[in-house]
Design a protein around this motif. Structure first.
Motif, PDB file in Angstrom:
ATOM      1  N   ARG A  10      36.650  40.980  44.885  1.00 53.22           N
ATOM      2  CA  ARG A  10      37.268  40.911  43.550  1.00 53.22           C
ATOM      3  C   ARG A  10      36.714  39.689  42.831  1.00 53.22           C
ATOM      4  O   ARG A  10      36.290  38.721  43.469  1.00 53.22           O
ATOM      5  N   PRO A  11      36.713  39.716  41.494  1.00 50.89           N
ATOM      6  CA  PRO A  11      36.201  38.568  40.755  1.00 50.89           C
ATOM      7  C   PRO A  11      36.964  37.306  41.143  1.00 50.89           C
ATOM      8  O   PRO A  11      38.187  37.337  41.315  1.00 50.89           O
ATOM      9  N   THR A  13      38.508  33.535  40.712  1.00 51.62           N
ATOM     10  CA  THR A  13      39.149  32.831  39.594  1.00 51.62           C
ATOM     11  C   THR A  13      39.289  31.349  39.944  1.00 51.62           C
ATOM     12  O   THR A  13      39.110  30.966  41.109  1.00 51.62           O
ATOM     13  N   ASP A  14      39.678  30.569  38.946  1.00 54.99           N
ATOM     14  CA  ASP A  14      39.876  29.123  39.182  1.00 54.99           C
ATOM     15  C   ASP A  14      40.920  28.873  40.269  1.00 54.99           C
ATOM     16  O   ASP A  14      40.858  27.880  40.989  1.00 54.99           O
ATOM     17  N   ASP A  16      41.164  30.255  42.973  1.00 52.65           N
ATOM     18  CA  ASP A  16      40.565  30.370  44.308  1.00 52.65           C
ATOM     19  C   ASP A  16      39.829  29.104  44.730  1.00 52.65           C
ATOM     20  O   ASP A  16      39.425  28.986  45.893  1.00 52.65           O
ATOM     21  N   ARG A  44      33.346  25.091  41.636  1.00 52.03           N
ATOM     22  CA  ARG A  44      33.575  25.263  40.195  1.00 52.03           C
ATOM     23  C   ARG A  44      32.263  25.438  39.441  1.00 52.03           C
ATOM     24  O   ARG A  44      32.185  26.231  38.510  1.00 52.03           O
ATOM     25  N   LEU A  47      31.184  28.943  39.747  1.00 48.24           N
ATOM     26  CA  LEU A  47      32.012  29.824  38.904  1.00 48.24           C
ATOM     27  C   LEU A  47      31.586  29.729  37.433  1.00 48.24           C
ATOM     28  O   LEU A  47      31.673  30.705  36.687  1.00 48.24           O
TER      29      LEU A  47
END
Ligand SMILES: CC(C)(COP(=O)(O)OP(=O)(O)OC[C@H]1O[C@@H](n2cnc3c(N)ncnc32)[C@H](O)[C@@H]1OP(=O)(O)O)[C@@H](O)C(=O)NCCC(=O)NCCS
Length: 168
Positions: A10-11, A13-14, A16, A44, A47
Motif C-alpha cells: 500500500r502507498p 504515508t508519513d 509509517d 522521509r 517519501l
C-alpha cells in the motif's frame, strides 16, 4: 493497494516513518541499506522523492518493510529499478519474493514495463539468492559501486529480470 500471496503493498504515508526507521535501524538491514545517522530523515527523503514510488509492505495487517521503484525515463532505455527491505523478524519466509513478484506484475500490467533491475551488494548473498528465486539473473559486478559504513568502496551485483522471466 496491491495484493500478493501473503503481502499487501500500500502507498506509504508519513505515519509509517517511525516504524520504517525502526526496521532500517536493525543491524541486518542497516548493513545493506545505509542512510546516514538520521534514518527517519532518510526515510522521509525517499517519501519526498518524486521520482521514487514507495510502498509499505504489510503482512497479517502489520507493517513489515518497504519496497520502492523508479523508472529510467529515456524511452529507448526504459526499465524499472527496485529496492526492498524487510523486518529481520520475517526474513526468509518468502515475503520478499512475494513483494517483488507483486510489484513487478503491477509494473508490467499497469505501466508496460518489460525489464527490471536490482543492485544488491556483491556480498549480500541472502538478497542475491532471494532475487534469483524470483527470476533475476546476474548481469555483472559493478566494481567499487557503493561506499560502506567503513568508508570504503564496495562492489555490487547488477541483476536484471525480463517480464517473461518472472517465476513463482
Ligand atoms: C533481501 C530481502 C528483502 C529478501 O526477502 P526475504 O523475505 O528474506 O526473502 P525470501 O524468503 O523471499 O527469499 C527466499 C530465498 O532467499 C534466500 N534467503 C533469504 N533469507 C536468507 C538468509 N538469512 N540467509 C541466506 N539466504 C537467505 C534463500 O535462498 C531463500 O530461499 P530458500 O528459503 O528456498 O532457501 C530481506 O532478506 C531483507 O530485507 N534483507 C535486509 C535488507 C536487504 O538486504 N535489502 C536488499 C538490498 S538490495
Amino acid at each position: 493497494m496491491l495484493r500478493g500471496r501473503a503481502v499487501t503493498l500500500r502507498p506509504v504515508t508519513d505515519a509509517d516513518v517511525p516504524a520504517l526507521s525502526a526496521i532500517r535501524a536493525a543491524p541486518e538491514v542497516r548493513r545493506w541499506w545505509r542512510g546516514g545517522d538520521d534514518l527517519a530523515a532518510s526515510v522521509r527523503a525517499d517519501l519526498a522523492d518524486d521520482a521514487l514510488t514507495v510502498y509499505a509492505v504489510e503482512h497479517d495487517g502489520r507493517l513489515v518493510g518497504a519496497i520502492q521503484w523508479y523508472a529510467e525515463t529515456d524511452p529507448d532505455y526504459r526499465h524499472a529499478s527496485l529496492d526492498v527491505f524487510l523486518d529481520p523478524a520475517v526474513r526468509g519466509s518468502g515475503l520478499g519474493g512475494d513483494a517483488i513478484r507483486t510489484l513487478v506484475r503491477h509494473l508490467v500490467d499497469e505501466y508496460g514495463h518489460h525489464r527490471f533491475t536490482i543492485d544488491p551488494a556483491a556480498a549480500n548473498t541472502a538478497a542475491i539468492r532471494a532475487y534469483a528465486k524470483v527470476g533475476f539473473r546476474p548481469v555483472g559486478i559493478m566494481r567499487r559501486y557503493e561506499r560502506g559504513a567503513d568508508g570504503r568502496w564496495h562492489d555490487a551485483l547488477l541483476m536484471d529480470l525480463l517480464a517473461e522471466d518472472l517465476s513463482g
